[in-house]
Design an enzyme around this catalytic site. Sequence first.
Site, mmCIF file in Angstrom:
data_model
loop_
_atom_site.group_PDB
_atom_site.id
_atom_site.type_symbol
_atom_site.label_atom_id
_atom_site.label_comp_id
_atom_site.label_asym_id
_atom_site.label_seq_id
_atom_site.Cartn_x
_atom_site.Cartn_y
_atom_site.Cartn_z
ATOM 1 N N MET A 16 0.871 -0.876 0.320
ATOM 2 C CA MET A 16 -0.163 -0.246 0.158
ATOM 3 C C MET A 16 0.562 1.128 -0.198
ATOM 4 O O MET A 16 0.380 2.178 -0.852
ATOM 5 C CB MET A 16 -0.919 0.438 1.250
ATOM 6 N N VAL A 99 1.988 0.807 7.624
ATOM 7 C CA VAL A 99 2.438 0.003 8.080
ATOM 8 C C VAL A 99 1.875 -1.382 8.500
ATOM 9 O O VAL A 99 0.898 -1.663 8.184
ATOM 10 C CB VAL A 99 3.459 -0.081 9.863
ATOM 11 N N GLU A 101 0.598 -4.953 9.231
ATOM 12 C CA GLU A 101 -1.238 -4.976 9.901
ATOM 13 C C GLU A 101 -1.284 -5.351 11.420
ATOM 14 O O GLU A 101 -1.446 -6.333 11.838
ATOM 15 C CB GLU A 101 -2.734 -5.411 9.604
ATOM 16 N N LYS A 106 2.133 -0.727 14.325
ATOM 17 C CA LYS A 106 2.244 0.264 14.677
ATOM 18 C C LYS A 106 2.117 1.350 15.612
ATOM 19 O O LYS A 106 2.433 2.616 16.049
ATOM 20 C CB LYS A 106 0.535 0.542 13.872
ATOM 21 N N SER A 128 -6.068 -2.130 7.846
ATOM 22 C CA SER A 128 -7.299 -3.046 7.526
ATOM 23 C C SER A 128 -8.870 -2.934 8.933
ATOM 24 O O SER A 128 -10.101 -3.431 8.407
ATOM 25 C CB SER A 128 -7.640 -4.930 7.392
ATOM 26 N N HIS A 149 -8.629 4.026 5.197
ATOM 27 C CA HIS A 149 -8.605 2.891 4.665
ATOM 28 C C HIS A 149 -8.795 2.573 2.939
ATOM 29 O O HIS A 149 -9.900 2.734 2.140
ATOM 30 C CB HIS A 149 -9.916 2.181 4.801
HETATM 31 N N1 LIG Z 1 -2.281 -5.516 0.964
HETATM 32 C C1 LIG Z 1 -4.323 -4.222 0.454
HETATM 33 O O1 LIG Z 1 -4.641 -4.551 0.162
HETATM 34 C C2 LIG Z 1 -4.259 -3.433 2.249
HETATM 35 C C3 LIG Z 1 -6.204 -2.829 1.561
HETATM 36 C C4 LIG Z 1 -6.063 -2.256 2.505
HETATM 37 C C5 LIG Z 1 -5.136 -1.036 3.751
HETATM 38 N N2 LIG Z 1 -4.126 -1.916 4.112
HETATM 39 C C6 LIG Z 1 -3.372 -1.869 5.419
HETATM 40 O O2 LIG Z 1 -2.179 -0.938 5.005
HETATM 41 C C7 LIG Z 1 -1.351 -1.481 6.030
HETATM 42 C C8 LIG Z 1 0.258 -1.407 4.853
HETATM 43 O O3 LIG Z 1 -0.536 -2.834 4.228
HETATM 44 P P1 LIG Z 1 0.717 -3.644 3.234
HETATM 45 O O4 LIG Z 1 -0.391 -4.831 2.679
HETATM 46 O O5 LIG Z 1 0.988 -2.780 2.383
HETATM 47 O O6 LIG Z 1 1.812 -4.306 3.950
HETATM 48 P P2 LIG Z 1 2.872 -4.914 3.507
HETATM 49 O O7 LIG Z 1 3.676 -6.442 4.691
HETATM 50 O O8 LIG Z 1 2.970 -4.996 2.406
HETATM 51 O O9 LIG Z 1 3.480 -3.860 4.065
HETATM 52 C C9 LIG Z 1 4.338 -2.827 5.147
HETATM 53 C C10 LIG Z 1 5.389 -2.079 5.585
HETATM 54 O O10 LIG Z 1 5.354 -1.687 5.959
HETATM 55 C C11 LIG Z 1 7.250 -1.357 6.677
HETATM 56 N N3 LIG Z 1 7.465 -1.544 8.199
HETATM 57 C C12 LIG Z 1 7.109 -1.997 9.319
HETATM 58 N N4 LIG Z 1 7.480 -1.582 10.311
HETATM 59 C C13 LIG Z 1 7.742 0.071 9.729
HETATM 60 C C14 LIG Z 1 8.375 1.320 9.873
HETATM 61 N N5 LIG Z 1 7.992 0.870 12.131
HETATM 62 N N6 LIG Z 1 8.418 2.369 10.097
HETATM 63 C C15 LIG Z 1 8.161 1.666 9.003
HETATM 64 N N7 LIG Z 1 7.848 0.880 8.368
HETATM 65 C C16 LIG Z 1 7.582 -0.429 8.714
HETATM 66 C C17 LIG Z 1 7.633 -3.160 5.997
HETATM 67 O O11 LIG Z 1 8.649 -3.205 6.262
HETATM 68 C C18 LIG Z 1 6.729 -3.196 5.114
HETATM 69 O O12 LIG Z 1 7.216 -3.140 4.148
HETATM 70 C C19 LIG Z 1 -1.710 -2.962 6.755
HETATM 71 O O13 LIG Z 1 -2.325 -2.143 8.259
HETATM 72 C C20 LIG Z 1 -3.360 -3.046 6.013
HETATM 73 O O14 LIG Z 1 -4.123 -3.609 6.177
HETATM 74 C C21 LIG Z 1 -3.837 -2.851 3.088
#
Ligand SMILES: NC(=O)c1ccc[n+]([C@@H]2O[C@H](COP(=O)([O-])OP(=O)(O)OC[C@H]3O[C@@H](n4cnc5c(N)ncnc54)[C@H](O)[C@@H]3O)[C@@H](O)[C@H]2O)c1
Length: 292
Positions: A16, A99, A101, A106, A128, A149
Amino acid sequence: MDTDVKSVGVIGAGVMGSEVAQVFAQAGFDVVLVDVTADALDRARQTIERSLRFQRILSSRSGGSASMGTADRAAVLARIAFTTDLADVAGVDFVIENVTEDWDVKRPVFQALDGLCKPHVVFAVNTSVIPITKVGGVTRRPDKIVGAHFMNPVSLKPMVEVIRGFHTSDETIEAMLSLLAAIGKEGVVVADSPGFVSNRVLMLTVNEACYLVHEGVAEPAEIDRLFKGCFGHTMGPLETADLIGLDTILLSIEGLLENFGDSKYRPCPLLKQMVDAGLHGRKSGRGFYDYR
Ligand SMILES: NC(=O)c1ccc[n+]([C@@H]2O[C@H](COP(=O)([O-])OP(=O)(O)OC[C@H]3O[C@@H](n4cnc5c(N)ncnc54)[C@H](O)[C@@H]3O)[C@@H](O)[C@H]2O)c1
């Protein structure tokens, strides 16, 4: 742009965060994109470059002007500062957090941001299922915490679910909606509840579809075909799960179980096993389908 915001801090450069950074940079904002490792940032840069090239191909195929030339792509990338130092967001006008989930990941991010950023800066939580009020509770600015979101893929989805936490002010909601309008997206505001509207329904559907595979009732392709053919969905639940990331799906369904304490959110054993086996969907090359 009908917003005073000029620069945006995007925390987390995964599925994201990299898309959110791209969309804001394309709309002319300066972006500071933060992740914990240089590897994650390299992957994000490659993902953004690929996505910009793909947009050009799509535009030329559909008879568009193919306006995204090499120079434009370079200009978009130049607006994004890639960094592993969270302190680099100290000067931004707005923060969008993306970051992992996981509350234990977080929470410290928001506590650190609260100390780093100017007091008037709004923090949008892209989560999420994690309640926005809970995020507000670990900062000294709960009125400036709002849920955003975003839908995946961010560049193609016109709508964002905006969540009002218990203390979120009207000004914060307005600022969020204006910022979304500036990137061509519409926000729909809902009240705070774990999973909000979309994921409370979607995560249950995906988890139940996993059970159907687990029990041998149908293959993933048959389940997805039924949803597309019978209900007109553009993607079936298991294709959607692969796009989101099965690790994120599992964390989300576990989050719903923890928050509601209702056994209807118990994660399917097959989903757990696939995550343990490293089958995280598109981002790992394999999930319910093989992308290699
Ligand atoms: N994947 C989806 O379709 C989707 C859709 C809507 C919302 N979300 C939400 O968005 C958020 C991110 O999801 P995602 O799919 O991108 O996850 P992901 O696992 O692809 O990416 C998360 C990123 O956060 C980084 N991270 C972890 N700790 C960190 C910190 N302290 N500082 C900076 N970066 C850090 C990780 O290294 C990773 O690159 C989640 O809360 C998820 O629920 C995801």
